[in-house]
Design a protein around this motif. Structure first.
Motif, PDB file in Angstrom:
ATOM      1  N   ASP A 313       0.955  -1.244  -0.224  1.00 57.18           N
ATOM      2  CA  ASP A 313      -0.903  -0.052  -0.264  1.00 57.18           C
ATOM      3  C   ASP A 313       1.063   1.243   0.259  1.00 57.18           C
ATOM      4  O   ASP A 313       0.491   2.135  -0.791  1.00 57.18           O
ATOM      5  CB  ASP A 313      -0.834  -0.101   0.659  1.00 57.18           C
ATOM      6  N   ASP A 314       1.645   1.247   1.069  1.00 59.60           N
ATOM      7  CA  ASP A 314       2.812   2.361   0.855  1.00 59.60           C
ATOM      8  C   ASP A 314       3.689   2.957  -0.508  1.00 59.60           C
ATOM      9  O   ASP A 314       3.684   3.612  -1.052  1.00 59.60           O
ATOM     10  CB  ASP A 314       4.018   2.592   1.767  1.00 59.60           C
ATOM     11  N   VAL A 315       3.865   1.446  -1.518  1.00 58.96           N
ATOM     12  CA  VAL A 315       4.518   1.684  -2.594  1.00 58.96           C
ATOM     13  C   VAL A 315       3.396   1.684  -4.045  1.00 58.96           C
ATOM     14  O   VAL A 315       3.827   3.396  -4.680  1.00 58.96           O
ATOM     15  CB  VAL A 315       5.377   0.297  -2.962  1.00 58.96           C
ATOM     16  N   LEU A 316       2.717   1.600  -3.145  1.00 60.11           N
ATOM     17  CA  LEU A 316       1.344   2.204  -4.834  1.00 60.11           C
ATOM     18  C   LEU A 316       1.020   3.784  -4.357  1.00 60.11           C
ATOM     19  O   LEU A 316       0.735   4.225  -5.330  1.00 60.11           O
ATOM     20  CB  LEU A 316       0.143   1.299  -4.197  1.00 60.11           C
ATOM     21  N   ALA A 317       1.223   4.293  -2.825  1.00 57.52           N
ATOM     22  CA  ALA A 317       0.506   4.792  -2.560  1.00 57.52           C
ATOM     23  C   ALA A 317       2.282   6.859  -3.364  1.00 57.52           C
ATOM     24  O   ALA A 317       1.324   7.554  -3.264  1.00 57.52           O
ATOM     25  CB  ALA A 317       0.458   5.632  -1.249  1.00 57.52           C
ATOM     26  N   SER A 318       3.329   5.761  -3.039  1.00 54.49           N
ATOM     27  CA  SER A 318       4.435   6.605  -3.421  1.00 54.49           C
ATOM     28  C   SER A 318       4.649   6.684  -4.625  1.00 54.49           C
ATOM     29  O   SER A 318       5.732   7.661  -5.033  1.00 54.49           O
ATOM     30  CB  SER A 318       5.189   5.892  -2.341  1.00 54.49           C
ATOM     31  N   VAL A 319       4.413   5.880  -5.702  1.00 57.14           N
ATOM     32  CA  VAL A 319       4.810   6.244  -6.905  1.00 57.14           C
ATOM     33  C   VAL A 319       3.599   6.909  -7.993  1.00 57.14           C
ATOM     34  O   VAL A 319       3.029   5.812  -7.753  1.00 57.14           O
ATOM     35  CB  VAL A 319       5.460   3.439  -7.687  1.00 57.14           C
ATOM     36  N   PRO A 320       4.253   7.335  -8.544  1.00 54.01           N
ATOM     37  CA  PRO A 320       3.052   8.180  -9.462  1.00 54.01           C
ATOM     38  C   PRO A 320       2.700   7.181 -10.628  1.00 54.01           C
ATOM     39  O   PRO A 320       3.398   6.426 -11.795  1.00 54.01           O
ATOM     40  CB  PRO A 320       3.362   9.591  -9.694  1.00 54.01           C
ATOM     41  N   ALA A 321       1.681   6.851 -11.057  1.00 57.03           N
ATOM     42  CA  ALA A 321       0.821   5.991 -12.031  1.00 57.03           C
ATOM     43  C   ALA A 321       1.189   7.307 -12.992  1.00 57.03           C
ATOM     44  O   ALA A 321       0.283   8.299 -12.916  1.00 57.03           O
ATOM     45  CB  ALA A 321      -0.523   5.831 -11.548  1.00 57.03           C
ATOM     46  N   PRO A 322       1.598   6.463 -14.433  1.00 59.51           N
ATOM     47  CA  PRO A 322       0.805   7.046 -15.411  1.00 59.51           C
ATOM     48  C   PRO A 322      -0.566   7.798 -15.593  1.00 59.51           C
ATOM     49  O   PRO A 322      -1.605   6.644 -15.364  1.00 59.51           O
ATOM     50  CB  PRO A 322       1.484   6.177 -16.758  1.00 59.51           C
TER      51      PRO A 322
END
Length: 376
Positions: A313-322
């Protein structure tokens, strides 16, 4: 992952329709677990193996048997016990008095879909024999290599609350599973639906009808390889995997095999939804089942309620999605996307709490107890 000889791929639209028919048929037996069934089918269409780690009585064995029936695959069940030998799984050389020679007798692993039931209850030597089959699609007995049939898939089950007399799966074997997921408890309505159907059948056994003809599963798997993945989506998956390695709570992050699993399963996930290209939401939907078993939480954090789910969850929140437009093939015009995420939310594993909420975070099979939660 599975390596096939060249097969004519089905059109994506046809493969998607078949996937829907398969899931509809499976829901006749497995009630209220559409999303989990989609994830298992994703693993199979991606050519890999799936680990279902959950409590007893939640439909793991029924799911495996029903998949074999719907897909038209030969089915074998191996009950993994502490006294199971590698030869009990792979087969062995047997002396024939009639011919005066040794003949190879195939074991249950020579099938289309193998249910490795309670995989964490068997010793490492037997697990190693299964590992060769999963990765190489072959077994070696008495120095002779025997090829397994195609397609070949393993659906393994494990009870995460049982630690007595169990053997934790090696990290290398966990990494060979394309997805790890859980079913969770059914809702009140779904559980009554299970009872209602049992009363209507007037018998314990149940089955589903075959959906696929011979060769159609291979055609669907070949269709997955035609699904477009843009550079933006590929880099997004890689950045997520890279972020698991640098997270402060992680002792070991996902390897490049995790990146490959991400892309392969995302293509199958998109195909099931009728698309011939992958969008960022496909990556997000599969992040937990793809990465959860490939992350190792630092031992000193085991008692601080840090879990692999929280790390993902932390990783998904920190990496911006294209943007979704960047996922489209170059020759396809951008248009509004209506199939971004299933309505049941962003969590990738329905009922994942039996795995995700353990104190140790990551749940190597058979190492920790869990706290199940009713999903009603």
């Amino acid at each position: 992952m599975t390596q096939h000889s060249p097969v004519q791929p089905l059109p994506v639209a046809d493969a998607s329709r078949l996937a829907t028919r398969i899931l509809d048929e499976l829901e006749r037996a497995v009630v209220g677990k559409r999303r989990a069934l989609e994830q298992v089918l994703t693993g199979i269409l991606a050519g890999g193996h799936v680990l279902i780690e959950d409590l007893p009585g939640l439909g793991k064995t029924l799911t495996a048997r029903s998949f074999a029936q719907a897909l038209g695959l030969p089915f074998s069940r191996a009950q993994f016990t502490p006294d199971l030998l590698p030869s009990d799984l792979t087969g062995s050389e047997v002396f024939s008095q009639a011919t005066g020679t040794f003949e190879f007798r195939q074991g249950p692993i020579f099938t289309g879909l193998l249910l490795a039931d309670e995989i964490n209850r068997t010793p490492p030597k037997t697990q190693a024999a299964l590992l060769e089959a999963m990765q190489e699609h072959q077994v070696t007995v008495e120095g002779t290599t025997h090829q397994l049939p195609e397609p070949f898939h393993v659906l393994a089950t494990a009870n995460p609350v049982e630690t007595e007399g169990t053997y934790p799966l090696p990290e290398a074997q966990l990494d060979r599973f394309l997805l790890r997921l859980a079913f969770g408890y059914p809702s009140v309505d779904d559980e009554w639906g299970i009872l209602e159907r049992r009363l209507g059948r007037r018998q314990e056994g149940q089955s589903v009808d075959r959906v696929l003809a011979d060769g159609e599963l291979l055609g669907m798997q070949a269709a997955v390889e035609t699904v477009h993945v843009s550079e933006a989506i590929g880099r997004y998956a890689v950045e997520i995997v890279q972020a698991t390695r640098s997270h402060s709570s992680v002792a070991m992050g996902a390897s490049p095999r995790g990146s490959l699993a991400f892309i392969t399963t995302a293509r199958a996930w998109a195909l099931i939804r009728g698309r011939d290209y992958v969008i960022p939401e496909d990556i997000k939907d599969l992040a937990h089942p793809v990465l959860g078993h490939r992350i190792l939480i630092r031992p000193e954090l085991w008692l601080q309620n840090i879990s692999t789910d929280s790390v993902v969850d932390d990783v998904l929140a920190s990496v911006p999605a294209p943007s979704a437009d960047g996922a489209l093939p170059a020759d396809e015009p951008a248009q509004p996307t209506t199939d971004l995420r299933p309505a049941d939310g962003a969590r990738s594993v329905e009922g994942a709490d039996p795995v995700g909420r353990t104190p140790v975070g990551r749940t190597p099979v058979g190492r920790t107890s869990v706290e199940p939660r009713d999903q009603a």
